[in-house]
Design a protein around this motif. Structure first.
Motif, mmCIF file in Angstrom:
data_model
loop_
_atom_site.group_PDB
_atom_site.id
_atom_site.type_symbol
_atom_site.label_atom_id
_atom_site.label_comp_id
_atom_site.label_asym_id
_atom_site.label_seq_id
_atom_site.Cartn_x
_atom_site.Cartn_y
_atom_site.Cartn_z
ATOM 1 N N THR A 74 0.854 -1.188 0.000
ATOM 2 C CA THR A 74 0.000 0.000 0.000
ATOM 3 C C THR A 74 0.884 1.230 0.000
ATOM 4 O OG1 THR A 74 -1.740 -1.190 1.182
ATOM 5 C CG2 THR A 74 -1.834 1.210 1.243
ATOM 6 N N PHE A 75 0.711 2.071 -1.013
ATOM 7 C CA PHE A 75 1.545 3.255 -1.211
ATOM 8 C C PHE A 75 0.710 4.510 -0.998
ATOM 9 C CE2 PHE A 75 3.398 -0.204 -3.558
ATOM 10 C CZ PHE A 75 4.752 -0.079 -3.283
ATOM 11 N N TYR A 76 1.046 5.265 0.039
ATOM 12 C CA TYR A 76 0.379 6.530 0.323
ATOM 13 C C TYR A 76 0.902 7.573 -0.660
ATOM 14 C CZ TYR A 76 -0.788 10.851 2.827
ATOM 15 O OH TYR A 76 -1.242 12.102 3.168
ATOM 16 N N VAL A 77 -0.016 8.200 -1.393
ATOM 17 C CA VAL A 77 0.339 9.206 -2.388
ATOM 18 C C VAL A 77 -0.533 10.428 -2.133
ATOM 19 C CG1 VAL A 77 0.441 9.725 -4.851
ATOM 20 C CG2 VAL A 77 0.929 7.407 -4.065
ATOM 21 N N LYS A 78 0.108 11.568 -1.814
ATOM 22 C CA LYS A 78 -0.665 12.790 -1.527
ATOM 23 C C LYS A 78 -1.390 13.290 -2.770
ATOM 24 C CE LYS A 78 1.654 14.704 2.474
ATOM 25 N NZ LYS A 78 2.470 15.804 2.993
ATOM 26 N N SER A 79 -0.654 13.731 -3.748
ATOM 27 C CA SER A 79 -1.224 14.257 -4.982
ATOM 28 C C SER A 79 -0.122 14.241 -6.032
ATOM 29 C CB SER A 79 -1.726 15.685 -4.774
ATOM 30 O OG SER A 79 -2.260 16.202 -5.962
ATOM 31 N N VAL A 80 -0.410 13.674 -7.202
ATOM 32 C CA VAL A 80 0.600 13.607 -8.249
ATOM 33 C C VAL A 80 0.000 13.962 -9.606
ATOM 34 C CG1 VAL A 80 2.201 11.977 -7.146
ATOM 35 C CG2 VAL A 80 0.280 11.105 -8.445
ATOM 36 N N ALA A 81 0.781 14.693 -10.379
ATOM 37 C CA ALA A 81 0.417 15.018 -11.757
ATOM 38 C C ALA A 81 1.486 14.424 -12.666
ATOM 39 C CB ALA A 81 0.327 16.529 -11.946
ATOM 40 N N PHE A 82 1.086 13.463 -13.474
ATOM 41 C CA PHE A 82 1.979 12.827 -14.426
ATOM 42 C C PHE A 82 1.790 13.557 -15.756
ATOM 43 C CE2 PHE A 82 0.792 9.324 -11.462
ATOM 44 C CZ PHE A 82 2.036 9.172 -10.865
ATOM 45 N N ASN A 83 2.738 14.417 -16.088
ATOM 46 C CA ASN A 83 2.601 15.293 -17.243
ATOM 47 C C ASN A 83 3.392 14.811 -18.442
ATOM 48 O OD1 ASN A 83 0.933 17.319 -15.990
ATOM 49 N ND2 ASN A 83 2.720 17.908 -14.810
ATOM 50 N N GLY A 84 2.837 15.054 -19.622
ATOM 51 C CA GLY A 84 3.495 14.842 -20.881
ATOM 52 C C GLY A 84 3.579 16.182 -21.586
ATOM 53 N N PRO A 85 3.883 16.213 -22.839
ATOM 54 C CA PRO A 85 4.085 15.050 -23.694
ATOM 55 C C PRO A 85 5.388 14.330 -23.362
ATOM 56 C CG PRO A 85 4.437 17.074 -24.940
ATOM 57 C CD PRO A 85 4.004 17.473 -23.575
ATOM 58 N N CYS A 86 5.400 13.047 -23.684
ATOM 59 C CA CYS A 86 6.552 12.206 -23.369
ATOM 60 C C CYS A 86 7.320 11.830 -24.624
ATOM 61 C CB CYS A 86 6.088 10.937 -22.664
ATOM 62 S SG CYS A 86 5.366 11.249 -21.045
ATOM 63 N N LEU A 99 -2.788 2.180 -4.316
ATOM 64 C CA LEU A 99 -2.434 3.584 -4.131
ATOM 65 C C LEU A 99 -3.476 4.159 -3.183
ATOM 66 C CD1 LEU A 99 -0.836 2.825 -6.655
ATOM 67 C CD2 LEU A 99 -1.318 5.078 -7.542
ATOM 68 N N LEU A 100 -3.009 4.799 -2.113
ATOM 69 C CA LEU A 100 -3.879 5.266 -1.040
ATOM 70 C C LEU A 100 -3.867 6.786 -0.970
ATOM 71 C CD1 LEU A 100 -5.583 4.334 1.458
ATOM 72 C CD2 LEU A 100 -3.452 4.405 2.767
ATOM 73 N N ALA A 101 -5.051 7.386 -1.045
ATOM 74 C CA ALA A 101 -5.189 8.844 -0.969
ATOM 75 C C ALA A 101 -5.103 9.303 0.485
ATOM 76 C CB ALA A 101 -6.536 9.262 -1.555
ATOM 77 N N PRO A 102 -4.852 10.598 0.693
ATOM 78 C CA PRO A 102 -4.867 11.134 2.058
ATOM 79 C C PRO A 102 -6.274 11.022 2.658
ATOM 80 C CG PRO A 102 -3.898 12.718 0.518
ATOM 81 C CD PRO A 102 -4.484 11.610 -0.288
ATOM 82 N N SER A 103 -6.354 10.787 3.954
ATOM 83 C CA SER A 103 -7.678 10.741 4.599
ATOM 84 C C SER A 103 -8.230 12.152 4.759
ATOM 85 C CB SER A 103 -7.602 10.022 5.947
ATOM 86 O OG SER A 103 -6.659 10.665 6.783
ATOM 87 N N ASN A 104 -7.356 13.145 4.821
ATOM 88 C CA ASN A 104 -7.756 14.544 4.896
ATOM 89 C C ASN A 104 -7.575 15.144 3.507
ATOM 90 O OD1 ASN A 104 -8.047 17.279 5.266
ATOM 91 N ND2 ASN A 104 -6.551 17.450 6.911
ATOM 92 N N TYR A 105 -8.669 15.404 2.812
ATOM 93 C CA TYR A 105 -8.592 15.890 1.436
ATOM 94 C C TYR A 105 -8.009 17.291 1.325
ATOM 95 C CZ TYR A 105 -11.298 11.811 0.252
ATOM 96 O OH TYR A 105 -11.706 10.522 0.092
ATOM 97 N N LYS A 106 -7.922 18.022 2.424
ATOM 98 C CA LYS A 106 -7.315 19.356 2.392
ATOM 99 C C LYS A 106 -5.824 19.274 2.064
ATOM 100 C CE LYS A 106 -10.760 21.298 5.422
ATOM 101 N NZ LYS A 106 -11.109 21.776 6.723
ATOM 102 N N VAL A 107 -5.213 18.110 2.293
ATOM 103 C CA VAL A 107 -3.798 17.894 1.965
ATOM 104 C C VAL A 107 -3.583 18.036 0.455
ATOM 105 C CG1 VAL A 107 -1.952 16.154 1.933
ATOM 106 C CG2 VAL A 107 -3.358 16.451 3.964
ATOM 107 N N ILE A 108 -4.586 17.658 -0.331
ATOM 108 C CA ILE A 108 -4.494 17.746 -1.784
ATOM 109 C C ILE A 108 -4.465 19.210 -2.225
ATOM 110 C CG2 ILE A 108 -5.695 17.222 -3.953
ATOM 111 C CD1 ILE A 108 -6.695 14.640 -2.628
ATOM 112 N N GLY A 109 -5.071 20.083 -1.455
ATOM 113 C CA GLY A 109 -5.070 21.516 -1.780
ATOM 114 C C GLY A 109 -5.999 21.840 -2.925
#
Length: 156
Positions: A74-86, A99-109
């Motif tokens: 189980t991988f805790y991931v706050k917020s990620v943007a995988f951007n291209g073009p690649c 993949l595990l989201a934060p329990s407090n959604y305010k962390v995502i901003g």
């Protein structure tokens, strides 16, 4: 003498076939980027966002096909943007774990998305579990309080 030349010819043909196969093989294999090798922790507590972004950056800049591997755990991931073009000809995102989201959604901003893939062509996402921890969000929404948008996954 005739039998000897047949054996030599067969050996030569087999050798040439093997050379042709082995010279083709390396160009067809995808580069592999394992998030654990890049620092991700499968403990469900340690933020692994940087390791995921590092794996993505390497895969995206690969000259051929590439695979980002997320092993079991189980991988805790706050917020990620995988951007291209690649540069990569294709990218596979292979998830064997969660993949595990934060329990407090305010962390995502204000990002509005927990995980987003932007401007990426030839992307394949396989397997795994994306746990957005929706039960807490739905409890908030059912209470009538002002609640955050929650964890969303977007492919743009």
């Amino acid at each position: 003498m005739a039998a000897r030349s047949i054996i030599s010819f067969s050996s030569l043909a087999l050798t040439l076939t093997c050379i042709a196969l082995f010279s083709y093989l390396p160009t067809t294999l995808a580069a592999q980027y394992n998030v654990v090798s890049l620092g991700a922790k499968p403990d469900g507590k340690t933020d692994s966002s940087k390791a995921f972004l590092s794996a993505w950056a390497s895969a995206c800049s690969s000259s051929g096909a590439a695979t980002v591997r997320v092993p079991k755990g189980t991988f805790y991931v706050k917020s990620v943007a995988f951007n291209g073009p690649c540069k990569s000809s294709s990218i596979t995102f292979k998830i064997d774990g969660t993949l595990l989201a934060p329990s407090n959604y305010k962390v995502i901003g204000n990002t509005a998305n927990w995980i987003i893939f932007r401007h990426v062509d030839r992307l394949n996402v396989y397997g795994g579990t994306l746990d957005g921890r929706g039960s807490g969000l739905w409890a908030c929404k059912n209470s009538g309080k002002s609640c955050p948008d929650g964890a969303t996954v977007c492919i743009d």
